[in-house]
Design a protein around this motif. Sequence first.
Motif, mmCIF file in Angstrom:
data_model
loop_
_atom_site.group_PDB
_atom_site.id
_atom_site.type_symbol
_atom_site.label_atom_id
_atom_site.label_comp_id
_atom_site.label_asym_id
_atom_site.label_seq_id
_atom_site.Cartn_x
_atom_site.Cartn_y
_atom_site.Cartn_z
ATOM 1 N N CYS A 223 32.217 31.536 47.099
ATOM 2 C CA CYS A 223 31.594 30.229 47.325
ATOM 3 C C CYS A 223 32.147 29.479 48.528
ATOM 4 C CB CYS A 223 31.747 29.363 46.077
ATOM 5 S SG CYS A 223 33.428 28.765 45.824
ATOM 6 N N ASP A 224 33.130 30.037 49.209
ATOM 7 C CA ASP A 224 33.760 29.446 50.386
ATOM 8 C C ASP A 224 34.643 28.240 50.052
ATOM 9 O OD1 ASP A 224 34.145 30.052 53.065
ATOM 10 O OD2 ASP A 224 32.828 28.433 53.725
ATOM 11 N N GLY A 225 34.959 28.042 48.759
ATOM 12 C CA GLY A 225 35.892 26.983 48.368
ATOM 13 C C GLY A 225 37.319 27.392 48.728
ATOM 14 N N ALA A 226 38.243 26.468 48.651
ATOM 15 C CA ALA A 226 39.642 26.750 48.979
ATOM 16 C C ALA A 226 40.295 27.570 47.873
ATOM 17 C CB ALA A 226 40.399 25.446 49.167
ATOM 18 N N LEU A 227 41.043 28.605 48.257
ATOM 19 C CA LEU A 227 41.814 29.391 47.303
ATOM 20 C C LEU A 227 43.221 28.803 47.225
ATOM 21 C CD1 LEU A 227 40.793 33.054 48.201
ATOM 22 C CD2 LEU A 227 40.137 31.749 46.173
ATOM 23 N N ILE A 228 43.671 28.537 46.016
ATOM 24 C CA ILE A 228 44.974 27.930 45.777
ATOM 25 C C ILE A 228 45.876 28.947 45.076
ATOM 26 C CG2 ILE A 228 46.186 25.999 44.688
ATOM 27 C CD1 ILE A 228 44.045 25.162 46.765
ATOM 28 N N PRO A 229 47.059 29.253 45.649
ATOM 29 C CA PRO A 229 47.961 30.194 44.975
ATOM 30 C C PRO A 229 48.531 29.578 43.698
ATOM 31 C CG PRO A 229 48.696 29.732 47.233
ATOM 32 C CD PRO A 229 47.573 28.812 46.931
ATOM 33 N N ARG A 230 48.548 30.361 42.621
ATOM 34 C CA ARG A 230 49.140 29.922 41.354
ATOM 35 C C ARG A 230 49.632 31.128 40.578
ATOM 36 N NH1 ARG A 230 45.864 31.231 37.292
ATOM 37 N NH2 ARG A 230 46.320 29.806 35.651
ATOM 38 N N GLU A 231 50.528 30.868 39.674
ATOM 39 C CA GLU A 231 51.077 31.937 38.839
ATOM 40 C C GLU A 231 50.103 32.201 37.695
ATOM 41 O OE1 GLU A 231 55.371 33.038 36.818
ATOM 42 O OE2 GLU A 231 54.897 30.960 37.253
ATOM 43 N N TRP A 232 49.826 33.487 37.436
ATOM 44 C CA TRP A 232 48.927 33.836 36.334
ATOM 45 C C TRP A 232 49.749 33.834 35.054
ATOM 46 C CZ3 TRP A 232 43.846 34.134 35.820
ATOM 47 C CH2 TRP A 232 43.339 34.619 34.611
ATOM 48 N N GLY A 233 49.645 32.800 34.282
ATOM 49 C CA GLY A 233 50.405 32.688 33.043
ATOM 50 C C GLY A 233 51.822 32.193 33.314
ATOM 51 N N ILE A 234 52.396 31.573 32.335
ATOM 52 C CA ILE A 234 53.742 31.022 32.481
ATOM 53 C C ILE A 234 54.761 32.146 32.499
ATOM 54 C CG2 ILE A 234 55.480 29.546 31.390
ATOM 55 C CD1 ILE A 234 53.107 27.987 30.170
ATOM 56 N N GLY A 235 55.583 32.167 33.528
ATOM 57 C CA GLY A 235 56.664 33.145 33.620
ATOM 58 C C GLY A 235 56.246 34.546 34.005
ATOM 59 N N SER A 236 55.003 34.738 34.445
ATOM 60 C CA SER A 236 54.547 36.096 34.765
ATOM 61 C C SER A 236 55.089 36.575 36.100
ATOM 62 C CB SER A 236 53.019 36.153 34.799
ATOM 63 O OG SER A 236 52.520 35.472 35.931
ATOM 64 N N LEU A 237 55.366 35.633 37.010
ATOM 65 C CA LEU A 237 55.800 35.930 38.376
ATOM 66 C C LEU A 237 54.769 36.746 39.152
ATOM 67 C CD1 LEU A 237 59.612 36.606 37.958
ATOM 68 C CD2 LEU A 237 58.441 34.486 38.551
ATOM 69 N N VAL A 238 53.521 36.728 38.712
ATOM 70 C CA VAL A 238 52.422 37.334 39.460
ATOM 71 C C VAL A 238 51.576 36.165 39.970
ATOM 72 C CG1 VAL A 238 50.412 38.840 39.401
ATOM 73 C CG2 VAL A 238 52.420 39.393 38.025
ATOM 74 N N PHE A 239 51.554 35.997 41.288
ATOM 75 C CA PHE A 239 50.840 34.886 41.896
ATOM 76 C C PHE A 239 49.500 35.365 42.427
ATOM 77 C CE2 PHE A 239 55.176 33.613 41.705
ATOM 78 C CZ PHE A 239 55.112 32.269 41.393
ATOM 79 N N VAL A 240 48.450 34.660 42.033
ATOM 80 C CA VAL A 240 47.088 34.997 42.427
ATOM 81 C C VAL A 240 46.488 33.787 43.140
ATOM 82 C CG1 VAL A 240 46.807 36.595 40.488
ATOM 83 C CG2 VAL A 240 46.092 34.227 40.222
ATOM 84 N N ASP A 241 45.408 33.991 43.871
ATOM 85 C CA ASP A 241 44.714 32.907 44.556
ATOM 86 C C ASP A 241 43.486 32.545 43.733
ATOM 87 O OD1 ASP A 241 46.390 32.806 46.933
ATOM 88 O OD2 ASP A 241 45.577 34.785 47.361
ATOM 89 N N THR A 242 43.411 31.280 43.314
ATOM 90 C CA THR A 242 42.339 30.828 42.449
ATOM 91 C C THR A 242 41.464 29.810 43.156
ATOM 92 O OG1 THR A 242 43.780 31.121 40.533
ATOM 93 C CG2 THR A 242 41.841 29.768 40.209
ATOM 94 N N CYS A 243 40.159 29.945 42.986
ATOM 95 C CA CYS A 243 39.197 29.000 43.544
ATOM 96 C C CYS A 243 38.880 27.956 42.471
ATOM 97 C CB CYS A 243 37.916 29.717 43.966
ATOM 98 S SG CYS A 243 36.647 28.592 44.570
#
Length: 146
Positions: A102-122
Amino acid sequence: MLCLTCHAAAAHGPYREGPGSTGRALLQVVHPTGARYARCESCEAAFFDRDELVALEGRLRHPGVGGRKPLDPRELLARAYASAHRPEGSGEETVPRSCPACDGALIPREWGIGSLVFVDTCFECRGVWLDPGELEALERLFRAGR
């Protein structure tokens, strides 16, 4: 949809294809659990609709059931401790990216608390961009949470 990772590499790498470079197209695939997503055949980055990624998590955590199981509090504490004690500057520099859907901004965040896997979420369409290796890291995390 176009691959954000291949596009960034083509635009900034030594072998860039020129100013009109658009990146590689993403192919629609089905995960062995039945979740549908788009994947780059070149670098293996992936784009999930958030609901599909949540469904994938449920199927891997609880085969045949589909619910979420909380992580062991000791494991969460160990992960938080490891995250807090990383040397400064060990994280990668991030370049703002736009959602391929959708061309919205992707914001980095951790997937789940304490997972240490950071994903980009729109936040516009709730899509999730996974850089190469992040899907496999999430699969390991989901299976470990059984």
